[in-house]
Design a protein around this motif. Structure first.
Motif, PDB file in Angstrom:
ATOM      1  N   LEU A  91      -7.412   3.469   8.522  1.00  0.00           N
ATOM      2  CA  LEU A  91      -6.873   3.279   7.186  1.00  0.00           C
ATOM      3  C   LEU A  91      -6.314   4.590   6.665  1.00  0.00           C
ATOM      4  CD1 LEU A  91      -9.812   1.193   5.658  1.00  0.00           C
ATOM      5  CD2 LEU A  91      -7.631   0.329   6.512  1.00  0.00           C
ATOM      6  N   THR A  92      -5.228   4.493   5.905  1.00  0.00           N
ATOM      7  CA  THR A  92      -4.690   5.670   5.248  1.00  0.00           C
ATOM      8  C   THR A  92      -5.492   5.953   3.983  1.00  0.00           C
ATOM      9  OG1 THR A  92      -3.153   4.429   3.857  1.00  0.00           O
ATOM     10  CG2 THR A  92      -2.373   5.047   6.073  1.00  0.00           C
ATOM     11  N   HIS A  94      -4.245   6.185   1.072  1.00  0.00           N
ATOM     12  CA  HIS A  94      -3.701   5.242   0.091  1.00  0.00           C
ATOM     13  C   HIS A  94      -4.404   3.890   0.188  1.00  0.00           C
ATOM     14  CE1 HIS A  94      -0.911   2.303  -1.651  1.00  0.00           C
ATOM     15  NE2 HIS A  94      -0.544   3.300  -2.446  1.00  0.00           N
ATOM     16  N   GLU A  95      -4.610   3.401   1.399  1.00  0.00           N
ATOM     17  CA  GLU A  95      -5.272   2.103   1.582  1.00  0.00           C
ATOM     18  C   GLU A  95      -6.730   2.139   1.111  1.00  0.00           C
ATOM     19  OE1 GLU A  95      -2.743   0.427   5.431  1.00  0.00           O
ATOM     20  OE2 GLU A  95      -4.372   1.865   5.735  1.00  0.00           O
ATOM     21  N   VAL A  96      -7.413   3.236   1.363  1.00  0.00           N
ATOM     22  CA  VAL A  96      -8.803   3.357   0.930  1.00  0.00           C
ATOM     23  C   VAL A  96      -8.871   3.393  -0.601  1.00  0.00           C
ATOM     24  CG1 VAL A  96     -10.849   4.850   0.924  1.00  0.00           C
ATOM     25  CG2 VAL A  96      -9.600   4.455   3.051  1.00  0.00           C
ATOM     26  N   ALA A  98      -6.686   2.129  -2.645  1.00  0.00           N
ATOM     27  CA  ALA A  98      -6.282   0.797  -3.117  1.00  0.00           C
ATOM     28  C   ALA A  98      -7.442  -0.200  -3.056  1.00  0.00           C
ATOM     29  CB  ALA A  98      -5.090   0.291  -2.317  1.00  0.00           C
ATOM     30  N   MET A  99      -8.376  -0.002  -2.134  1.00  0.00           N
ATOM     31  CA  MET A  99      -9.544  -0.885  -2.067  1.00  0.00           C
ATOM     32  C   MET A  99     -10.353  -0.841  -3.360  1.00  0.00           C
ATOM     33  SD  MET A  99     -11.183  -0.476   1.667  1.00  0.00           S
ATOM     34  CE  MET A  99     -10.160  -0.280   3.082  1.00  0.00           C
ATOM     35  N   GLU A 111      -2.163  -7.284  -4.469  1.00  0.00           N
ATOM     36  CA  GLU A 111      -1.899  -6.116  -5.293  1.00  0.00           C
ATOM     37  C   GLU A 111      -0.745  -6.383  -6.255  1.00  0.00           C
ATOM     38  OE1 GLU A 111       0.186  -2.416  -3.588  1.00  0.00           O
ATOM     39  OE2 GLU A 111      -1.956  -2.010  -3.386  1.00  0.00           O
ATOM     40  N   ARG A 116      -0.783  -0.950  -8.261  1.00  0.00           N
ATOM     41  CA  ARG A 116       0.033   0.113  -7.637  1.00  0.00           C
ATOM     42  C   ARG A 116       0.088   1.346  -8.534  1.00  0.00           C
ATOM     43  NH1 ARG A 116       2.723  -4.512  -6.082  1.00  0.00           N
ATOM     44  NH2 ARG A 116       4.207  -4.410  -7.800  1.00  0.00           N
TER      45      ARG A 116
END
Length: 123
Positions: A91-92, A94-96, A98-99, A111, A116
């Motif tokens: 995971l990037t 950003h993805e972490v 976003a979680m 999302e 965002r």
């Protein structure tokens, strides 16, 4: 948000492995748990993010006992990213981040613009 741990006891298989823990961290403060391997640091943290249930004592967030909150309410206030957990997923950052928005989304809604924006602000 302040966190208070009051006389916390946590056990496995009917035996206390942590007993009498007290900690107060005021809003904006950084608190650390220090001790040798096996002293219960991770057990205390797992109790704070409700992975474990205390056998006695309580964890308060802004004066509210965690046990009185629903899982969704807790997820909006507490998050953890344990270092000992491995993952089969790459995971990037950003993805972490976003979680962390998931507790604010309707099931399967995905999302939205506000999510965002919140992620962009956090990063």
């Amino acid at each position: 948000m302040n966190v208070a741990i009051e006389d916390l006891h946590v056990g496995y298989a009917g035996r206390d492995v942590v007993s009498g823990v007290r900690l107060i961290a005021a809003a904006g403060e950084t608190a650390g748990l220090v001790g040798p391997n096996g002293s219960g640091k991770s057990t205390v943290l797992r109790t704070v993010y409700r992975h474990l249930r205390p056998t006695a004592g309580r964890v308060l967030l802004a004066g509210t006992d965690l046990r009185t909150l629903t899982p969704g309410q807790t997820a909006r206030r507490v998050a953890a990213l344990p270092q000992e957990r491995g993952s089969d997923f790459e995971l990037t950052v950003h993805e972490v981040v976003a979680m962390g928005r998931m507790p604010y989304q309707r099931a399967f809604a995905g999302e939205g613009r506000a999510d965002r924006e919140a992620v962009a602000d956090a990063l």
